[in-house]
Design a protein around this motif. Structure first.
Motif, short mmCIF file in Angstrom:
data_model
loop_
_atom_site.label_atom_id
_atom_site.label_comp_id
_atom_site.label_asym_id
_atom_site.label_seq_id
_atom_site.Cartn_x
_atom_site.Cartn_y
_atom_site.Cartn_z
N GLY A 1 2.53 -7.05 -12.48
CA GLY A 1 2.75 -5.33 -12.49
C GLY A 1 2.42 -5.26 -11.54
O GLY A 1 2.41 -4.00 -10.51
N ILE A 2 1.38 -5.76 -10.70
CA ILE A 2 1.40 -5.02 -9.02
C ILE A 2 2.05 -5.39 -8.16
O ILE A 2 2.49 -4.04 -8.01
CB ILE A 2 -0.39 -5.71 -8.38
CG1 ILE A 2 -1.51 -5.39 -9.05
CG2 ILE A 2 0.03 -5.36 -6.95
CD1 ILE A 2 -2.53 -6.08 -8.99
N ALA A 3 3.51 -6.40 -8.04
CA ALA A 3 4.15 -6.25 -7.10
C ALA A 3 5.55 -5.25 -7.81
O ALA A 3 5.86 -4.17 -6.99
CB ALA A 3 5.12 -7.79 -7.46
N SER A 4 5.47 -4.83 -9.12
CA SER A 4 6.59 -4.06 -9.52
C SER A 4 5.72 -2.08 -9.32
O SER A 4 6.91 -1.68 -8.29
CB SER A 4 6.78 -4.06 -10.63
OG SER A 4 7.26 -3.02 -11.55
N VAL A 5 4.40 -2.16 -8.99
CA VAL A 5 4.82 -0.46 -8.23
C VAL A 5 3.93 -0.88 -7.25
O VAL A 5 4.53 0.13 -6.97
CB VAL A 5 2.22 -0.52 -9.12
CG1 VAL A 5 1.75 0.68 -8.46
CG2 VAL A 5 2.14 -0.87 -10.62
N VAL A 6 4.26 -1.73 -6.20
CA VAL A 6 3.94 -1.65 -4.47
C VAL A 6 5.58 -1.65 -4.52
O VAL A 6 5.93 -0.81 -3.89
CB VAL A 6 3.47 -3.25 -4.16
CG1 VAL A 6 3.90 -3.10 -2.63
CG2 VAL A 6 1.87 -3.47 -4.28
N ASP A 7 6.11 -2.35 -5.48
CA ASP A 7 7.89 -2.07 -5.10
C ASP A 7 8.61 -1.05 -4.76
O ASP A 7 8.30 -0.05 -4.26
CB ASP A 7 9.29 -2.71 -5.67
CG ASP A 7 9.07 -4.41 -5.48
OD1 ASP A 7 8.86 -4.39 -4.22
OD2 ASP A 7 9.32 -5.19 -6.17
N ARG A 8 7.66 -0.08 -6.31
CA ARG A 8 8.13 1.76 -5.79
C ARG A 8 7.40 2.61 -5.37
O ARG A 8 8.01 3.12 -5.00
CB ARG A 8 7.88 1.55 -7.78
CG ARG A 8 7.67 3.69 -8.24
CD ARG A 8 8.90 3.92 -7.99
NE ARG A 8 9.50 5.15 -8.36
CZ ARG A 8 10.38 5.66 -7.40
NH1 ARG A 8 11.44 5.24 -6.85
NH2 ARG A 8 10.54 7.06 -7.99
N LEU A 9 5.39 2.12 -4.67
CA LEU A 9 5.07 3.27 -4.03
C LEU A 9 6.32 2.55 -2.39
O LEU A 9 6.46 4.16 -2.12
CB LEU A 9 3.27 2.43 -3.96
CG LEU A 9 3.07 2.52 -2.54
CD1 LEU A 9 2.56 4.17 -2.78
CD2 LEU A 9 1.71 1.78 -2.64
N TYR A 10 6.45 1.39 -2.42
CA TYR A 10 6.93 1.77 -1.12
C TYR A 10 8.60 2.12 -1.22
O TYR A 10 9.30 3.44 -0.20
CB TYR A 10 7.19 0.50 -0.35
CG TYR A 10 5.82 0.13 0.77
CD1 TYR A 10 6.09 0.16 1.94
CD2 TYR A 10 5.14 -0.31 -0.26
CE1 TYR A 10 4.42 -0.05 2.27
CE2 TYR A 10 4.31 -1.10 0.25
CZ TYR A 10 3.21 -0.49 1.25
OH TYR A 10 2.41 -0.77 1.92
N GLU A 11 9.50 2.31 -1.96
CA GLU A 11 10.25 3.20 -2.77
C GLU A 11 10.50 4.63 -1.99
O GLU A 11 10.55 5.79 -1.80
CB GLU A 11 11.06 3.23 -3.96
CG GLU A 11 12.30 1.77 -4.04
CD GLU A 11 12.13 1.71 -5.30
OE1 GLU A 11 12.17 2.71 -6.69
OE2 GLU A 11 12.69 0.04 -5.71
#
Length: 125
Positions: free
Chosen positions: A16-26
């Protein structure tokens, strides 16, 4: 009676955190005021560091082995406005991941004390 979940668990733990981090950097890279800070950054490494950092900050395992925050942000010229923009993008990424407003507030609350270590510049006059 079940125990209260940590923020880390509420966010979906590692995946879940990895998914949020991916979107954050987008969101960060699409922001013209923030993207220049990442021109020479190895994003895969940066995302990994952020995911480990967020895991530890939200009650998960502390696997972060990178630079301390002061060293990582020294001389970067990051302003209060930049810090606030990143927090805003984090809130957006969390909202899009289905995280409720109360939990987003708790995550932001965990990140706000870091302002003094991250902000190294002043806003342009």
């Amino acid at each position: 009676m079940s125990e209260a979940k940590t923020l880390y668990q509420q966010l979906g733990e590692g995946p879940g955190i990895a998914s949020v981090v991916d979107r954050l950097y987008e969101l960060i890279l699409a922001d013209e005021t923030l993207s220049p800070y990442f021109v020479e950054t190895r994003l895969s490494q940066q995302k990994g560091h952020m995911a480990m950092f967020l895991a530890a900050a939200t009650g998960g395992p502390n696997g972060y082995k990178g630079l301390d925050l002061d060293a990582a942000h020294a001389g970067r010229g990051i302003t209060d406005a930049d810090f606030d923009n990143v927090i805003g993008h984090a809130a957006t990424a969390l909202t899009e991941a289905g995280v409720d407003a109360e939990t987003i507030g708790q995550v932001a609350g965990a990140l706000m004390p870091l302002r003094a270590q991250v902000v190294t510049g002043e806003a342009a006059a």
